[in-house]
Design an enzyme around this catalytic site. Structure first.
Site, mmCIF file in Angstrom:
data_model
loop_
_atom_site.group_PDB
_atom_site.id
_atom_site.type_symbol
_atom_site.label_atom_id
_atom_site.label_comp_id
_atom_site.label_asym_id
_atom_site.label_seq_id
_atom_site.Cartn_x
_atom_site.Cartn_y
_atom_site.Cartn_z
ATOM 1 N N ARG A 88 1.151 15.142 -4.960
ATOM 2 C CA ARG A 88 0.592 13.790 -4.775
ATOM 3 C C ARG A 88 0.847 12.914 -6.007
ATOM 4 O O ARG A 88 1.078 11.711 -5.880
ATOM 5 C CB ARG A 88 -0.912 13.877 -4.510
ATOM 6 C CG ARG A 88 -1.242 14.542 -3.174
ATOM 7 C CD ARG A 88 -2.732 14.649 -2.981
ATOM 8 N NE ARG A 88 -3.105 15.259 -1.715
ATOM 9 C CZ ARG A 88 -3.477 16.520 -1.565
ATOM 10 N NH1 ARG A 88 -3.512 17.336 -2.605
ATOM 11 N NH2 ARG A 88 -3.822 16.997 -0.386
ATOM 12 N N ASN A 120 -2.566 7.829 -2.314
ATOM 13 C CA ASN A 120 -2.404 8.865 -3.343
ATOM 14 C C ASN A 120 -1.513 8.423 -4.491
ATOM 15 O O ASN A 120 -0.633 7.588 -4.277
ATOM 16 C CB ASN A 120 -1.782 10.117 -2.691
ATOM 17 C CG ASN A 120 -2.846 10.998 -2.058
ATOM 18 O OD1 ASN A 120 -3.906 11.187 -2.627
ATOM 19 N ND2 ASN A 120 -2.540 11.534 -0.886
ATOM 20 N N ARG A 151 -12.041 21.102 4.935
ATOM 21 C CA ARG A 151 -11.116 22.186 5.314
ATOM 22 C C ARG A 151 -11.709 23.541 4.924
ATOM 23 O O ARG A 151 -11.654 24.500 5.687
ATOM 24 C CB ARG A 151 -9.763 21.996 4.609
ATOM 25 C CG ARG A 151 -8.923 20.893 5.230
ATOM 26 C CD ARG A 151 -7.651 20.631 4.437
ATOM 27 N NE ARG A 151 -6.835 19.629 5.113
ATOM 28 C CZ ARG A 151 -5.993 18.801 4.503
ATOM 29 N NH1 ARG A 151 -5.840 18.858 3.180
ATOM 30 N NH2 ARG A 151 -5.299 17.930 5.197
ATOM 31 N N HIS A 175 -8.126 15.523 -6.364
ATOM 32 C CA HIS A 175 -7.644 15.710 -4.988
ATOM 33 C C HIS A 175 -6.162 16.044 -5.135
ATOM 34 O O HIS A 175 -5.302 15.166 -5.122
ATOM 35 C CB HIS A 175 -7.838 14.427 -4.167
ATOM 36 C CG HIS A 175 -7.153 14.457 -2.825
ATOM 37 N ND1 HIS A 175 -7.451 15.374 -1.846
ATOM 38 C CD2 HIS A 175 -6.170 13.684 -2.308
ATOM 39 C CE1 HIS A 175 -6.687 15.152 -0.786
ATOM 40 N NE2 HIS A 175 -5.893 14.142 -1.042
HETATM 41 N N1 LIG Z 1 -6.403 10.687 0.273
HETATM 42 C C1 LIG Z 1 -5.989 11.473 1.268
HETATM 43 O O1 LIG Z 1 -6.640 12.463 1.609
HETATM 44 C C2 LIG Z 1 -4.709 11.109 1.987
HETATM 45 C C3 LIG Z 1 -4.296 11.801 3.140
HETATM 46 C C4 LIG Z 1 -3.103 11.405 3.758
HETATM 47 C C5 LIG Z 1 -2.358 10.378 3.207
HETATM 48 N N2 LIG Z 1 -2.796 9.763 2.084
HETATM 49 C C6 LIG Z 1 -2.046 8.661 1.465
HETATM 50 O O2 LIG Z 1 -2.179 7.481 2.260
HETATM 51 C C7 LIG Z 1 -1.057 6.624 1.986
HETATM 52 C C8 LIG Z 1 -0.448 6.140 3.300
HETATM 53 O O3 LIG Z 1 0.116 7.231 3.992
HETATM 54 P P1 LIG Z 1 0.799 7.026 5.431
HETATM 55 O O4 LIG Z 1 1.159 8.386 5.908
HETATM 56 O O5 LIG Z 1 -0.018 6.146 6.280
HETATM 57 O O6 LIG Z 1 2.131 6.247 5.008
HETATM 58 P P2 LIG Z 1 2.987 5.302 5.961
HETATM 59 O O7 LIG Z 1 4.326 5.196 5.315
HETATM 60 O O8 LIG Z 1 2.900 5.723 7.370
HETATM 61 O O9 LIG Z 1 2.245 3.888 5.845
HETATM 62 C C9 LIG Z 1 2.153 3.188 4.655
HETATM 63 C C10 LIG Z 1 1.952 1.730 5.039
HETATM 64 O O10 LIG Z 1 1.708 0.977 3.852
HETATM 65 C C11 LIG Z 1 2.301 -0.298 4.077
HETATM 66 N N3 LIG Z 1 2.440 -1.039 2.825
HETATM 67 C C12 LIG Z 1 3.273 -0.783 1.787
HETATM 68 N N4 LIG Z 1 3.096 -1.720 0.821
HETATM 69 C C13 LIG Z 1 2.107 -2.546 1.252
HETATM 70 C C14 LIG Z 1 1.469 -3.696 0.713
HETATM 71 N N5 LIG Z 1 1.818 -4.193 -0.485
HETATM 72 N N6 LIG Z 1 0.493 -4.315 1.438
HETATM 73 C C15 LIG Z 1 0.148 -3.821 2.656
HETATM 74 N N7 LIG Z 1 0.713 -2.745 3.221
HETATM 75 C C16 LIG Z 1 1.686 -2.121 2.526
HETATM 76 C C17 LIG Z 1 3.626 0.028 4.743
HETATM 77 O O11 LIG Z 1 4.219 -1.097 5.364
HETATM 78 C C18 LIG Z 1 3.185 1.108 5.729
HETATM 79 O O12 LIG Z 1 2.797 0.545 6.973
HETATM 80 C C19 LIG Z 1 -0.103 7.471 1.128
HETATM 81 O O13 LIG Z 1 -0.263 7.141 -0.240
HETATM 82 C C20 LIG Z 1 -0.567 8.897 1.374
HETATM 83 O O14 LIG Z 1 -0.235 9.766 0.309
HETATM 84 C C21 LIG Z 1 -3.945 10.095 1.472
#
Ligand SMILES: NC(=O)c1ccc[n+]([C@@H]2O[C@H](COP(=O)([O-])OP(=O)(O)OC[C@H]3O[C@@H](n4cnc5c(N)ncnc54)[C@H](O)[C@@H]3O)[C@@H](O)[C@H]2O)c1
Length: 304
Positions: A88, A120, A151, A175
Site C-alpha cells: 500500500r 491508501n 477479517r 493498515h
Molecule cells: N483503506 C482500505 O481499506 C482500502 C481498500 C480498498 C481500496 N483502497 C484504496 O481506495 C482507493 C481507490 O481504489 P479503487 O479500487 O476504487 O480505484 P479505482 O481506480 O477503481 O478508482 C479510483 C477513482 O479515483 C478517481 N480520481 C482520481 N483522481 C481524482 C481526483 N483528483 N478527484 C476525484 N476523483 C479522482 C478516478 O477517476 C477513479 O474513478 C485506492 O487508493 C485504494 O488503494 C483502500
C-alpha cells in the site's frame, strides 16, 4: 430535519461500492458523487439510481467539489489502487498529489463535517488530510484496520462457531504489512481469546487476515466490498451517534502519526481513543509499526 448528505469523492470501484453499501444499509441520506472522470461518475450515478427504489436513500446526485465540501460526511476514495505484488505504501507519491488536488478543490469544508479517508496508504494520507483540511483531527480519520479486524473476527468466528459481533479483538497500528493483532487483549464474554484457540493458531489467523488483501487482488485485481461495508457502517455510527468502538486510523498525540486504535465513533467523529493493554511482543511490534509510519511521514514532509 434535513436529509444527511454523504459526499463520495472518487467513484471508482471502492467509491461506487461504498455508495451502494450506504444505500443498501438504508441510511436515509442524500448521496453526492464527485470524480475527476465526470463521464464515469455519471455512469455510476445512473446505475446506482436504478437501486433507489429499493432503499430509503432519498436522492443521489453528481455534484461539484464545492457542493461536496458542504456535506455532513465526506468520504475520499479517489486515487491509484494496489496492483498485484504492490504494497500500500508504494501508492504514496501518486495519491498524495490526488489528495492535495481534491482538498484544494474542496476549499473550506462544512465545519461540522466528518471526513473519512479510504485512499491508501490510508494512515499517511489521513495525517496529510488533517494538515490540509480546516477541521479538528477528531473529525478527520481513516478507515484504517477496521477491515483487517473484521477479517480476523470472521476467521476466529468460523473456527470456534461464535458470532463475529461477540468476538472483541482488534488489529491496530498500520493498515498494511506492519499491522499488529492485539490478541492478548482479545476477549469473548470476558474470557481471553487464548482460552478458545492457542496463540500459534491465533497468530496464524492474524497472518491470514493480514494477507487476505493480496489473495483478493491476485484473483480479481481489486478489493471493494469489505471496505465499502466498513465505511457504510461508520456512516451509520456517525449519523445515529452510536458511540460504537471501531479501530480507525486516528491521530496519536503521543507518536504524532495517524494509526489505528479502537475509537469511540459518534456524531462528532472520534470521541475517545482507547489503547488496549498489550503483551510485550505486541508492544514491540506496535513500536515497529509506528516507526514505519514515522519514516513514511518524514518522506512525505520533505516533499510538502
Ligand atoms: N483503506 C482500505 O481499506 C482500502 C481498500 C480498498 C481500496 N483502497 C484504496 O481506495 C482507493 C481507490 O481504489 P479503487 O479500487 O476504487 O480505484 P479505482 O481506480 O477503481 O478508482 C479510483 C477513482 O479515483 C478517481 N480520481 C482520481 N483522481 C481524482 C481526483 N483528483 N478527484 C476525484 N476523483 C479522482 C478516478 O477517476 C477513479 O474513478 C485506492 O487508493 C485504494 O488503494 C483502500
Amino acid at each position: 430535519m434535513h436529509a444527511t448528505k454523504i459526499a463520495i469523492i472518487g467513484t471508482g470501484t471502492v467509491g461506487a461500492t461504498t455508495a451502494y453499501a450506504c444505500m443498501m444499509r438504508n441510511i436515509t441520506a442524500e448521496l453526492m458523487l464527485v470524480d475527476i472522470n465526470e463521464v464515469g461518475c455519471r455512469g455510476e450515478l445512473l446505475d446506482l439510481s436504478d437501486a433507489l427504489s429499493f432503499c430509503t436513500t432519498s436522492n443521489i446526485k453528481q455534484v461539484s467539489y464545492k457542493q461536496a465540501a458542504q456535506a455532513d460526511i465526506i468520504i475520499i476514495a479517489a486515487g491509484k489502487s494496489q496492483k498485484e505484488g504492490q504494497a500500500r505504501d508504494e501508492l504514496l507519491a501518486a495519491n498524495q498529489k490526488v489528495l492535495k488536488s481534491i482538498i484544494t478543490e474542496l476549499g473550506t469544508v462544512n465545519p461540522q463535517a466528518i471526513v473519512i479517508i479510504i485512499t491508501n496508504p490510508v494512515d499517511i494520507l489521513t495525517w496529510y488530510a488533517q494538515q490540509l483540511i480546516n477541521l479538528p483531527v477528531s473529525q478527520v480519520f481513516g478507515s484504517g484496520t477496521m477491515l483487517d479486524s473484521q477479517r480476523l473476527r470472521n476467521l476466529i468466528s468460523q473456527k470456534i462457531k461464535v458470532a463475529e459481533q461477540s468476538i472483541h479483538t482488534y488489529i491496530i497500528g498500520e493498515h498494511g504489512d506492519m499491522q499488529v493483532a492485539a490478541l492478548s487483549a482479545g476477549r469473548i464474554a470476558g474470557v481471553p481469546l487464548e482460552q478458545f484457540l492457542n496463540i500459534k493458531e491465533l497468530n496464524r489467523l492474524a497472518k491470514e487476515a493480514r494477507q487476505k488483501v493480496y489473495e483478493i487482488i491476485s484473483c480479481k485485481g481489486c478489493t471493494c466490498y469489505g471496505v465499502a461495508s466498513c465505511v457504510a457502517a461508520l456512516c451509520e455510527d456517525i449519523i445515529f451517534d452510536q458511540n460504537r468502538i471501531v479501530p480507525v486510523s486516528c491521530y496519536s498525540n503521543q507518536y504524532k502519526v495517524c494509526m489505528s486504535m479502537p475509537a469511540v465513533i459518534g456524531a462528532s467523529g472520534i470521541k475517545q481513543i482507547i489503547s488496549p493493554p498489550l503483551s510485550s511482543p505486541e508492544q514491540s511490534a506496535l513500536l515497529e509499526s509506528i516507526e514505519t509510519l514515522q519514516s513514511s511521514l518524514n518522506k512525505l514532509k520533505t516533499e510538502l
